[in-house]
Design a protein around this motif. Structure first.
Motif, mmCIF file in Angstrom:
data_model
loop_
_atom_site.group_PDB
_atom_site.id
_atom_site.type_symbol
_atom_site.label_atom_id
_atom_site.label_comp_id
_atom_site.label_asym_id
_atom_site.label_seq_id
_atom_site.Cartn_x
_atom_site.Cartn_y
_atom_site.Cartn_z
ATOM 1 N N VAL A 36 88.496 69.945 48.775
ATOM 2 C CA VAL A 36 89.671 70.622 49.325
ATOM 3 C C VAL A 36 89.249 71.390 50.574
ATOM 4 C CG1 VAL A 36 91.493 72.320 48.923
ATOM 5 C CG2 VAL A 36 90.741 70.820 47.054
ATOM 6 N N ASP A 37 89.812 71.058 51.724
ATOM 7 C CA ASP A 37 89.487 71.713 52.985
ATOM 8 C C ASP A 37 89.971 73.163 52.975
ATOM 9 O OD1 ASP A 37 88.775 71.580 55.979
ATOM 10 O OD2 ASP A 37 90.877 72.236 55.995
ATOM 11 N N ILE A 38 89.108 74.079 53.440
ATOM 12 C CA ILE A 38 89.418 75.501 53.374
ATOM 13 C C ILE A 38 90.642 75.863 54.215
ATOM 14 C CG2 ILE A 38 87.826 76.093 55.256
ATOM 15 C CD1 ILE A 38 88.466 78.237 52.113
ATOM 16 N N PRO B 25 82.809 76.791 51.599
ATOM 17 C CA PRO B 25 83.651 77.876 52.110
ATOM 18 C C PRO B 25 84.628 78.407 51.064
ATOM 19 C CG PRO B 25 83.414 76.185 53.775
ATOM 20 C CD PRO B 25 82.779 75.635 52.523
ATOM 21 N N PHE B 26 84.865 79.732 51.123
ATOM 22 C CA PHE B 26 85.686 80.389 50.111
ATOM 23 C C PHE B 26 86.431 81.569 50.714
ATOM 24 C CE2 PHE B 26 81.527 82.363 50.125
ATOM 25 C CZ PHE B 26 81.762 83.717 49.966
ATOM 26 N N LEU B 27 87.408 82.057 49.981
ATOM 27 C CA LEU B 27 88.134 83.279 50.321
ATOM 28 C C LEU B 27 87.739 84.369 49.344
ATOM 29 C CD1 LEU B 27 91.747 81.849 50.869
ATOM 30 C CD2 LEU B 27 89.809 81.839 52.457
ATOM 31 N N PHE B 28 87.982 85.610 49.720
ATOM 32 C CA PHE B 28 87.692 86.698 48.784
ATOM 33 C C PHE B 28 88.672 87.848 48.962
ATOM 34 C CE2 PHE B 28 85.302 87.934 52.541
ATOM 35 C CZ PHE B 28 85.446 89.318 52.587
ATOM 36 N N LEU B 29 88.866 88.586 47.881
ATOM 37 C CA LEU B 29 89.649 89.817 47.868
ATOM 38 C C LEU B 29 88.801 90.913 47.252
ATOM 39 C CD1 LEU B 29 92.960 88.527 46.182
ATOM 40 C CD2 LEU B 29 92.473 88.574 48.638
#
Length: 430
Positions: A274-276, A399-403
């Protein structure tokens, strides 16, 4: 992003009727020129969280288009600064800020609410390294309202500073450096403000948390990180086996890694393939809210492999604020800062252009700088007993997201994207 395994959060942010504060809620007392207050109701901070998360999500979606790489913003800091600006506005300017920020509390209660929350945030500094500051710089050629500046001074976290901006970039950066205990500097670059600048809004935040379940340096080693499909690098990756709250969806999975006291780090990892950038487009506000509220999470044993990162972002967000409908504060012909200013001073100058530029006040720039450090805890020992890896593996190798979320109010302090953990800076849009 709709996901069948993630239940819909019960709160509809568009229709929710947010509470109006009473004096009993805030316990507001004015004593010896300083705020002395206790905020008792959790609904008050939840009301603030609703505004922060909604506007922060929209702001993130504007900033993300400027770069394909790493960046981090603080929704909380942005909204806090704009709330205080709202206190100084009247008329249509006030209404525009209230509508765009979803403000549902009486204006007179905003300073004590923010002050009370920031006091609570200061109290977690014994366990986490958190530094922040909110600064309103105004050109000394403008005649400001002393009552408004005194109100900000009563809150120890805000400063309202009158200064001639010519050649004062170094001075402004030093103020920020001091206010953050020398953790942050270089908010403004040379030449980005001039003597024609009227008002500069800045907010800064530094965060380095202390883990409840600590990662230790002995287990950190170089691991493969897939920057893109055919581009691989090695990054220093921490490892820990313990029980954590997790969510597993069709297109992404999430793990909650708690810090001491108030906050948790949520790592949002798209599934392999899955592309970021596509994932960011699909990620809905509802999904972000559900993550912050732990909707659909299960607590289970897991081995976590997480890259260390040390990320700074300095970004001017005035263009993004305009795109989100906050426009009047930037337009001299439309804003109403009558609570902040008494109007322009009589300027003794032969420079007609300078005189013209101060016929009416406006905000020139809104600049935010944030820095977040995610690393091992050198003061603690791991509590995983040296156990082998669990079958359940949460390996952040792409690659990832964060909170970073306040677990009491569910408010998003920081929100960001990491495409390469070795990259440390993003400066843009100032």
């Amino acid at each position: 992003m709709h996901n069948k395994t993630m239940k819909r959060h019960e709160v509809d942010k568009k229709s929710k009727e947010l509470p109006t504060l009473s004096k009993d809620d805030t316990g507001r007392i004015r004593s010896q020129g300083k705020w002395n207050l206790k905020v008792q109701s959790e609904d008050i901070f939840s009301t603030l969280a609703s505004s922060v998360n909604s506007f922060g999500y929209s702001l993130y979606n504007k900033v993300k288009t400027e770069t394909d790489g790493n960046f981090v913003i603080s929704p909380f800091n942005t909204v806090t600064l704009l709330y205080m600006l709202y206190v100084g506005c009247t008329g249509k300017t006030s209404k525009q800020l209230r509508d765009k920020l979803l403000i549902r509390v009486q204006k007179s209660f905003i300073p004590p609410i923010l002050h009370s929350y920031l006091i609570m945030l200061s109290n977690v500094q014994s366990k986490n390294d958190v530094e922040y500051a909110y600064l309103i710089f105004i050109n000394s050629l403008l005649k400001y309202n002393k009552d408004f500046s005194d109100m900000l001074v009563h809150s120890i976290f805000f400063r309202y500073i009158s200064k001639n901006f010519m050649n004062e970039t170094k001075w402004i950066n030093n103020i920020v450096h001091i206010k953050t205990n020398r953790k942050l500097k270089y908010v403004i670059a040379q030449g980005q403000i001039t003597n024609h600048s009227a008002v500069l809004l800045t907010d800064v935040l530094y965060f380095a948390g202390s883990w409840v379940n600590p990662f230790v340096k002995e287990k950190t080693k170089a691991e493969m990180f897939y920057l893109k499909r055919n581009e691989i690098t090695k990054v220093m990756t921490m490892q820990l086996s313990a029980r954590f709250n997790q969510f597993n969806g069709d297109r992404f999975k999430v793990i909650e890694l708690p810090f001491e006291n108030l906050f948790s780090l949520y790592v949002i990892l798209p599934k392999e393939g899955v592309d970021i950038k596509q994932f960011e487009k699909e990620l809905s506000y509802l999904s972000v809210e559900n993550i912050a509220h732990n909707i659909g999470f299960v607590n289970s044993s897991v081995t976590v492999k997480l890259p260390k990162f040390d990320m700074s972002t300095r970004v001017g967000i005035h263009a993004q604020l305009k795109a989100l409908g906050i426009t009047d504060i930037f337009k001299p012909s439309q804003n109403d800062f009558s609570q902040m200013f008494h109007g322009p001073m009589k300027i003794r100058s032969e420079n007609k252009e300078l005189i013209k530029s101060f016929r009416k006040q406006r905000v020139d720039k809104v600049v935010q700088k944030t820095k977040v450090k995610i690393e091992e805890d050198s003061t603690k020992y791991s509590n995983d007993g040296g156990s082998s890896e669990f079958k359940n593996l949460f390996h952040v190798n792409r690659p990832f997201l964060f909170l970073i979320v306040d677990k009491q109010s569910k408010m998003i302090l920081l929100m960001g994207r990491i495409t390469d953990p070795s990259m440390r800076y993003y400066y843009g849009g100032i």
